[in-house]
Scaffold this motif. Structure first.
Motif, PDB file in Angstrom:
ATOM      1  N   ILE A 218       4.460  -0.644   1.146  1.00  0.00           N
ATOM      2  CA  ILE A 218       3.517   0.470   1.256  1.00  0.00           C
ATOM      3  C   ILE A 218       4.264   1.753   1.623  1.00  0.00           C
ATOM      4  N   ARG A 219       5.204   1.651   2.565  1.00  0.00           N
ATOM      5  CA  ARG A 219       5.995   2.824   2.949  1.00  0.00           C
ATOM      6  C   ARG A 219       6.751   3.394   1.755  1.00  0.00           C
ATOM      7  N   ARG A 220       7.281   2.524   0.904  1.00  0.00           N
ATOM      8  CA  ARG A 220       8.066   2.957  -0.254  1.00  0.00           C
ATOM      9  C   ARG A 220       7.185   3.532  -1.364  1.00  0.00           C
ATOM     10  N   GLY A 221       5.885   3.278  -1.292  1.00  0.00           N
ATOM     11  CA  GLY A 221       4.984   3.735  -2.351  1.00  0.00           C
ATOM     12  C   GLY A 221       4.852   2.748  -3.483  1.00  0.00           C
ATOM     13  N   ASP A 222       5.361   1.526  -3.290  1.00  0.00           N
ATOM     14  CA  ASP A 222       5.229   0.504  -4.332  1.00  0.00           C
ATOM     15  C   ASP A 222       3.801  -0.037  -4.395  1.00  0.00           C
ATOM     16  N   ILE A 223       3.122  -0.071  -3.268  1.00  0.00           N
ATOM     17  CA  ILE A 223       1.733  -0.514  -3.193  1.00  0.00           C
ATOM     18  C   ILE A 223       0.923   0.630  -2.592  1.00  0.00           C
ATOM     19  N   THR A 224      -0.023   1.146  -3.360  1.00  0.00           N
ATOM     20  CA  THR A 224      -0.785   2.326  -2.929  1.00  0.00           C
ATOM     21  C   THR A 224      -2.287   2.150  -3.081  1.00  0.00           C
TER      22      THR A 224
END
Length: 209
Positions: A113-119
């Motif tokens: 989530i932090r990386r933006g892979d799951i939004t």
């Protein structure tokens, strides 16, 4: 139309993020946004959905709701009755705050989530009150009241190709059948009135002779 079957649906959401708190990291965001149209669903028979304010209030107060990852009951992130899942309706929509467990898979999810892979998030629910109509030539479904089962950060949202999406299409087809029946009944009534008016006109004509 059939009711009582669980749906998974990706409704418009505002954000999904990791926030730091005194007890560690939490996952928070809005699982649904009020008065915002979904993407077009239904393929060759398109329709859209919208969720109204108040749809979740009763369920939040009485139901046992989980936060899962990808709707998988093997990956429980939180639970409202355990105090690890907070749910509330605000002016935006259904606000979610999850205190995840200190497990390797939960830490991996937070990293994604932090990386933006799951939004994105999706919700599992049963519709208890809805309304089908047509707006600007598009068939629409207004969701007014649901029984909520889970909120889930998801890798991919649920679309109509899934089993639950097919079930939603069955409801949609039921709505269209009702609309066709109503239109046919109105057409028959109009035709009958037309024939009666014609007959009355003929009777008046012959009476005048």
């Amino acid at each position: 139309m059939e009711k009582g079957k669980k749906e998974l649906r990706m409704l418009p959401m505002a954000e999904l993020r990791i926030a730091d708190s005194d007890g560690g990291s939490v996952i928070e965001g809005h699982a649904a946004v009020f008065d915002s149209w979904s993407e077009t669903l239904g393929g060759i028979f398109p329709f859209k959905e919208i969720v109204r304010k108040g749809a979740f209030n009763e369920s939040i107060g009485k139901d046992d709701i989980r936060a899962l990852f990808n709707h998988d009951p093997n990956y429980v992130l939180g639970r409202n009755r355990a105090g690890t899942l907070e749910l509330v309706e605000d002016e935006v929509g259904l606000r979610v705050r999850i205190t995840p467990p200190d497990t390797s898979w939960a830490r991996d999810l937070q990293a994604s989530i932090r990386r933006g892979d799951i939004t994105q998030m999706s919700i599992g629910f049963i519709v208890e009150e809805d309304k089908w109509s047509t707006e600007n030539g598009m068939d629409t479904r207004e969701i007014r009241k649901v029984q909520l089962f889970d909120v889930s950060p998801v890798t991919f949202p649920a679309y109509t190709a899934t089993d639950v999406g097919v079930r939603a299409m069955e409801e949609y087809n039921g709505y269209k059948a009702e609309q066709r029946s109503k239109a046919e009944a109105e057409e028959k009534t109009a035709e009958k009135a037309k024939q009666q008016a014609k007959l009355k006109g003929l009777q008046t004509k012959f009476k005048n002779y």
